[in-house]
Enzyme design. Structure first.
Site, mmCIF file in Angstrom:
data_model
loop_
_atom_site.group_PDB
_atom_site.id
_atom_site.type_symbol
_atom_site.label_atom_id
_atom_site.label_comp_id
_atom_site.label_asym_id
_atom_site.label_seq_id
_atom_site.Cartn_x
_atom_site.Cartn_y
_atom_site.Cartn_z
ATOM 1 N N ASP A 44 -9.123 -21.529 -34.855
ATOM 2 C CA ASP A 44 -7.723 -21.796 -34.497
ATOM 3 C C ASP A 44 -7.508 -23.244 -34.071
ATOM 4 O O ASP A 44 -8.473 -23.992 -33.857
ATOM 5 C CB ASP A 44 -7.261 -20.826 -33.399
ATOM 6 C CG ASP A 44 -8.306 -20.606 -32.314
ATOM 7 O OD1 ASP A 44 -9.212 -21.452 -32.187
ATOM 8 O OD2 ASP A 44 -8.211 -19.602 -31.586
ATOM 9 N N ASP A 99 -7.354 -10.637 -22.291
ATOM 10 C CA ASP A 99 -6.516 -9.539 -22.790
ATOM 11 C C ASP A 99 -7.048 -8.988 -24.118
ATOM 12 O O ASP A 99 -6.350 -8.285 -24.837
ATOM 13 C CB ASP A 99 -5.062 -10.013 -22.949
ATOM 14 C CG ASP A 99 -4.920 -11.182 -23.919
ATOM 15 O OD1 ASP A 99 -5.940 -11.579 -24.532
ATOM 16 O OD2 ASP A 99 -3.795 -11.690 -24.077
ATOM 17 N N GLU A 115 -3.049 -12.415 -30.489
ATOM 18 C CA GLU A 115 -2.602 -11.883 -29.205
ATOM 19 C C GLU A 115 -2.318 -10.379 -29.305
ATOM 20 O O GLU A 115 -2.194 -9.843 -30.407
ATOM 21 C CB GLU A 115 -1.320 -12.625 -28.793
ATOM 22 C CG GLU A 115 -1.495 -14.133 -28.647
ATOM 23 C CD GLU A 115 -2.171 -14.544 -27.343
ATOM 24 O OE1 GLU A 115 -3.002 -13.774 -26.820
ATOM 25 O OE2 GLU A 115 -1.862 -15.644 -26.857
#
Ligand code: GLP
Length: 270
Positions: free
Chosen positions: A72, A141, A148
Site C-alpha cells: 500500500d 482492527d 479496512e
C-alpha cells in the site's frame, strides 16, 4: 493455517526472516525466474527487515533475483515525504540489501489517474507470475494492508478511505496530529493477498490480541479482513506471547504442540 507462537518480538522477527530467506533459497531464483515477494510497512515487520538485512549481509540470502510488490501507499503525500511508504521501504530495507531497484514496485499515490494506477499494479503482479510469498502485518482492527473493516473479501487493488481508528493509530508518525494523516490510500485488495502462493502474517503485542483471536478462533468476517486467511491453502501467522492474550489456553497449547514437531526455519537456512 499454521500459528507460530514465539516468546517475544525478537524471536518472532527471527523466525519470519529465516522462513522468508529459506523459501527464497529453496526456490533458487534466477534472472529468468525471479522470486516474487509481497511486502508491508508498519512497525511489525521492522524486526524481520533487520534480520533479513543481516542474513543478506552474511551471505545466507540474496535479493538479486527477487521482485517485490508493496502492499500500500498513502495518497497525496510526496514520494520523498518522511512518512511515505516509499521512504519507509528504502530506509528500512531496500537500501541495505542487494536488490535491483528496477525490481521494486510500490503503488504511486500521486498518479494522475489512481484507478488506472491500481489496475496497472494488478497487471504487473500477474505479469511477474503472481506473488510467491506475501508478508503482511495486521491492524488492531484486523485489517490487512489497508483493507479496512467491511472491505470486500474479494477486493483487488484500489483506493480506500482510512478509518478513524487507522488514522489515530498512524498519527504517531505524523507528530501525533490526526489531521496530518492522509485520508486515503492505495492498497492491494484482500483477494490480491489471497492469490499469493503463501501468506505470512506478523502479529505482535497486546494491542493485536483481539485481531489474533478473531483471525484464529472466530469465523471469517469482512469486519476482520485478516480472518480470510483461514481460506488460504498456505497461511502462516507468526505471533509473540503477548498477542495470544485473548486466545483460549487450549488453542495456544494445540498450535504449540503441532509446531513442536516442525523444523525451525533457521535449521532449513543454515
Ligand atoms: C498500517 C498498514 C498495514 C499494517 C498496519 C499495522 O495500517 N497499512 O499494512 O499492517 O498499519 O501496523 P503496525 O505494524 O505498525 O502495527
Amino acid at each position: 493455517m499454521r500459528l507460530i507462537i514465539q516468546q517475544d518480538y525478537r524471536r518472532l522477527s527471527s523466525w519470519a526472516a529465516n522462513y522468508i530467506a529459506a523459501e527464497i533459497k529453496r526456490f533458487g531464483p534466477t534472472q529468468e525466474r525471479p522470486f516474487v515477494l509481497g511486502l508491508p510497512t508498519g512497525s511489525s515487520p521492522l524486526g524481520t527487515y533487520g534480520e533479513l538485512i543481516r542474513l543478506c549481509k552474511q551471505g545466507y540470502v540474496s535479493f538479486k533475483h527477487v521482485v517485490t510488490f508493496n502492499m500500500d501507499e498513502y495518497v497525496g503525500i510526496p514520494e520523498d515525504h518522511p512518512e511515505s511508504y516509499h521512504t519507509f521501504m528504502w530506509k528500512n530495507f531496500f537500501s541495505h540489501v542487494d536488490i535491483d531497484p528496477a525490481h521494486v514496485h510500490i503503488l504511486n499515490g500521486n498518479a494522475p489517474d489512481l484507478p488506472a494506477e491500481c489496475a496497472a499494479y494488478e497487471a504487473a503482479i500477474e505479469q511477474a507470475g503472481g506473488i510467491d510469498l506475501f508478508l503482511g502485518g495486521i491492524g488492531a482492527d484486523g485489517h490487512i494492508a489497508f483493507n479496512e473493516p467491511g472491505s470486500s473479501l474479494k477486493s483487488r487493488t484500489r483506493i480506500k478511505s482510512l478509518t478513524y481508528d487507522t488514522k489515530a493509530a498512524n498519527s504517531r508518525f505524523f507528530g501525533g496530529n490526526i489531521d496530518m494523516v492522509p485520508k486515503t490510500a492505495l492498497t492491494v485488495g484482500v483477494q490480491t493477498v489471497m492469490d499469493a502462493r503463501c501468506v505470512l502474517i506478523l502479529a505482535n503485542g497486546l494491542n493485536k490480541a483481539t485481531a489474533l483471536k478473531k483471525t484464529v478462533e472466530d469465523g471469517i468476517n469482512h469486519m476482520w479482513t485478516c480472518s480470510i486467511i483461514q481460506m488460504h491453502p498456505k497461511a502462516i501467522l507468526v505471533c509473540d506471547d503477548k498477542a495470544t492474550y485473548e486466545l483460549k489456553v487450549g488453542t495456544v497449547n494445540y498450535f504449540k504442540d503441532i509446531e513442536s514437531k516442525n523444523l525451525d526455519p533457521e535449521t532449513l537456512l543454515h
